[in-house]
Motif scaffolding. Structure first.
Motif, PDB file in Angstrom:
ATOM      1  N   ILE A 102       0.840  -1.207   0.000  1.00 51.19           N
ATOM      2  CA  ILE A 102       0.000   0.000   0.000  1.00 51.19           C
ATOM      3  C   ILE A 102       0.871   1.252   0.000  1.00 51.19           C
ATOM      4  O   ILE A 102       0.607   2.217  -0.723  1.00 51.19           O
ATOM      5  N   LYS A 103       1.936   1.238   0.789  1.00 53.63           N
ATOM      6  CA  LYS A 103       2.818   2.411   0.848  1.00 53.63           C
ATOM      7  C   LYS A 103       3.542   2.618  -0.476  1.00 53.63           C
ATOM      8  O   LYS A 103       3.670   3.749  -0.955  1.00 53.63           O
ATOM      9  N   LEU A 104       3.999   1.525  -1.080  1.00 48.16           N
ATOM     10  CA  LEU A 104       4.672   1.639  -2.373  1.00 48.16           C
ATOM     11  C   LEU A 104       3.743   2.232  -3.425  1.00 48.16           C
ATOM     12  O   LEU A 104       4.126   3.127  -4.185  1.00 48.16           O
ATOM     13  N   MET A 105       2.513   1.745  -3.477  1.00 47.97           N
ATOM     14  CA  MET A 105       1.566   2.225  -4.471  1.00 47.97           C
ATOM     15  C   MET A 105       1.228   3.693  -4.245  1.00 47.97           C
ATOM     16  O   MET A 105       1.111   4.470  -5.193  1.00 47.97           O
ATOM     17  N   ARG A 106       1.093   4.083  -2.989  1.00 51.07           N
ATOM     18  CA  ARG A 106       0.742   5.468  -2.683  1.00 51.07           C
ATOM     19  C   ARG A 106       1.885   6.417  -3.012  1.00 51.07           C
ATOM     20  O   ARG A 106       1.689   7.485  -3.595  1.00 51.07           O
ATOM     21  N   ASP A 107       3.096   6.029  -2.666  1.00 50.74           N
ATOM     22  CA  ASP A 107       4.228   6.933  -2.814  1.00 50.74           C
ATOM     23  C   ASP A 107       4.803   6.964  -4.223  1.00 50.74           C
ATOM     24  O   ASP A 107       5.459   7.934  -4.598  1.00 50.74           O
ATOM     25  N   TRP A 108       4.595   5.899  -4.988  1.00 51.48           N
ATOM     26  CA  TRP A 108       5.183   5.883  -6.329  1.00 51.48           C
ATOM     27  C   TRP A 108       4.558   6.954  -7.206  1.00 51.48           C
ATOM     28  O   TRP A 108       5.239   7.687  -7.897  1.00 51.48           O
ATOM     29  N   GLY A 109       3.237   7.053  -7.205  1.00 51.96           N
ATOM     30  CA  GLY A 109       2.585   8.121  -7.961  1.00 51.96           C
ATOM     31  C   GLY A 109       2.055   7.669  -9.304  1.00 51.96           C
ATOM     32  O   GLY A 109       0.859   7.674  -9.540  1.00 51.96           O
ATOM     33  N   PHE A 110       2.949   7.252 -10.218  1.00 53.33           N
ATOM     34  CA  PHE A 110       2.528   6.873 -11.565  1.00 53.33           C
ATOM     35  C   PHE A 110       1.998   5.440 -11.554  1.00 53.33           C
ATOM     36  O   PHE A 110       2.637   4.517 -12.045  1.00 53.33           O
ATOM     37  N   GLN A 111       0.812   5.239 -11.018  1.00 56.03           N
ATOM     38  CA  GLN A 111       0.302   3.890 -10.832  1.00 56.03           C
ATOM     39  C   GLN A 111      -0.024   3.193 -12.144  1.00 56.03           C
ATOM     40  O   GLN A 111       0.011   1.968 -12.224  1.00 56.03           O
ATOM     41  N   ALA A 112      -0.344   3.962 -13.183  1.00 59.37           N
ATOM     42  CA  ALA A 112      -0.654   3.345 -14.471  1.00 59.37           C
ATOM     43  C   ALA A 112       0.541   2.555 -14.994  1.00 59.37           C
ATOM     44  O   ALA A 112       0.381   1.492 -15.602  1.00 59.37           O
ATOM     45  N   VAL A 113       1.753   3.058 -14.759  1.00 55.07           N
ATOM     46  CA  VAL A 113       2.960   2.352 -15.194  1.00 55.07           C
ATOM     47  C   VAL A 113       3.078   1.020 -14.463  1.00 55.07           C
ATOM     48  O   VAL A 113       3.403  -0.009 -15.058  1.00 55.07           O
ATOM     49  N   LEU A 114       2.798   1.027 -13.167  1.00 59.03           N
ATOM     50  CA  LEU A 114       2.899  -0.196 -12.374  1.00 59.03           C
ATOM     51  C   LEU A 114       1.822  -1.201 -12.760  1.00 59.03           C
ATOM     52  O   LEU A 114       2.038  -2.410 -12.710  1.00 59.03           O
ATOM     53  N   ARG A 115       0.671  -0.705 -13.156  1.00 63.55           N
ATOM     54  CA  ARG A 115      -0.480  -1.565 -13.410  1.00 63.55           C
ATOM     55  C   ARG A 115      -0.524  -2.087 -14.842  1.00 63.55           C
ATOM     56  O   ARG A 115      -0.897  -3.237 -15.087  1.00 63.55           O
ATOM     57  N   GLU A 116      -0.135  -1.273 -15.825  1.00 60.87           N
ATOM     58  CA  GLU A 116      -0.385  -1.608 -17.221  1.00 60.87           C
ATOM     59  C   GLU A 116       0.840  -2.149 -17.959  1.00 60.87           C
ATOM     60  O   GLU A 116       0.700  -2.828 -18.971  1.00 60.87           O
ATOM     61  N   MET A 117       2.035  -1.854 -17.487  1.00 63.75           N
ATOM     62  CA  MET A 117       3.245  -2.348 -18.152  1.00 63.75           C
ATOM     63  C   MET A 117       3.656  -3.677 -17.530  1.00 63.75           C
ATOM     64  O   MET A 117       3.585  -3.842 -16.311  1.00 63.75           O
ATOM     65  N   ASN A 118       4.053  -4.642 -18.362  1.00 59.83           N
ATOM     66  CA  ASN A 118       4.484  -5.900 -17.765  1.00 59.83           C
ATOM     67  C   ASN A 118       5.765  -5.683 -16.966  1.00 59.83           C
ATOM     68  O   ASN A 118       6.537  -4.755 -17.227  1.00 59.83           O
TER      69      ASN A 118
END
Length: 283
Positions: free
Chosen positions: A184-200
């Motif tokens: 949860i902390k990683l997802m919140r602090d990273w910011g660009f969540q689309a990159v984490l979610r959509e790129m393999n």
């Protein structure tokens, strides 16, 4: 490697390379111009940085700049699109604030965006390097160091192999390898969540992540809006260009009229609303 070059891969296949990005953009403009017999009237819909820079390119290109009339329509009351710099009123300046403006839209230009930077240089906008403490860049470096992204990667590859990264996103990898609290902390602090979610995860680890960690960010004196303001000032001064705000395009109709037995002349009717008045743009 060359810090000005970035490549984007999907499943190991290259999709994009900044070293020849211009070929893609120019292929959108010049073939259409060369394929049509008439170039007197050009309509650009949208007054963001893309529309304004396209108009800038037209009036400086020797192939078109002496035989066109260009109209740019923007539905809002301002130019810039996602770029919007807010000026701090003069009565509040000088009270210890570091800047006299702040960004309400796009906030920076990355080092890899060299074509935007080249445009800003042409418009004589003063480039400023953002400090190392600047938001996203520092957050990502901090996350990489504190939460041991390298260990997350190594643990996943040990269990699933390098090829396993291609079938999941980096978000999935973090879910599998981290505690819920850390995830949860990683997802919140990273910011660009689309990159984490959509790129393999393979592409993220080998291509996107290094760029985020190493990139330098820039802004411009008086904000990114200074690029927009310089473009608008140049276009307003050109006898080839007509700029219109408060203009909403309602309908676009294309039709052909015969010139000879073998050739047809393509024409375009664009109905639009300027303020409260309905109008027709004809090419």
């Amino acid at each position: 490697g060359n810090s000005h070059r970035t490549q984007f891969y999907i499943n190991g296949a290259i999709q994009f390379d900044t070293i020849d990005e211009h070929r893609y953009h120019e292929s959108l403009v010049h073939p259409a111009m060369l394929a049509t017999p008439r170039h007197e009237n050009i309509l650009i819909i949208g007054g963001g940085i893309a529309g304004l820079s396209l108009a800038h390119k037209y009036i400086h290109d020797r192939r078109w700049n002496n035989r066109i009339q260009l109209t740019l329509m923007e539905r809002k009351d301002r130019y810039g699109g996602r770029v919007k710099t807010m000026r701090i009123p003069k009565e509040h300046q000088g009270d210890g604030r570091a800047n006299e403006w702040y960004e309400a839209g796009a906030s920076r230009v990355a080092q890899l965006h060299h074509r935007v930077r080249d445009l800003a240089k042409q418009m004589q906008c003063k480039e400023l390097v953002l400090p190392a403490s600047y938001d996203q860049h520092t957050n990502i470096q901090h996350l990489h160091k504190i939460f041991h992204f390298q260990k997350i990667y190594q643990d996943f590859v040990k269990e699933h192999g390098e090829y396993g990264l291609r079938s999941v996103s980096w978000m999935d990898v973090m879910k599998m390898m981290c505690t819920t609290e850390t995830y949860i902390k990683l997802m919140r602090d990273w910011g660009f969540q689309a990159v984490l979610r959509e790129m393999n995860a393979y592409d993220f680890w080998h291509y996107a992540r290094p760029q985020y960690l190493s990139d330098t960010y820039y802004t411009y004196e008086n904000g990114l809006q200074s690029i927009i303001d310089a473009l608008v000032a140049e276009l307003e001064a050109s006898p080839l260009v007509s700029l219109q705000t408060h203009t909403k395009v309602l309908n676009i109709q294309s039709f052909h009229t015969p010139q000879t037995n073998q050739q047809f002349n393509q024409q375009l009717n664009v109905s639009y609303q300027h303020d409260e008045d309905a109008n027709l743009y004809h090419t």
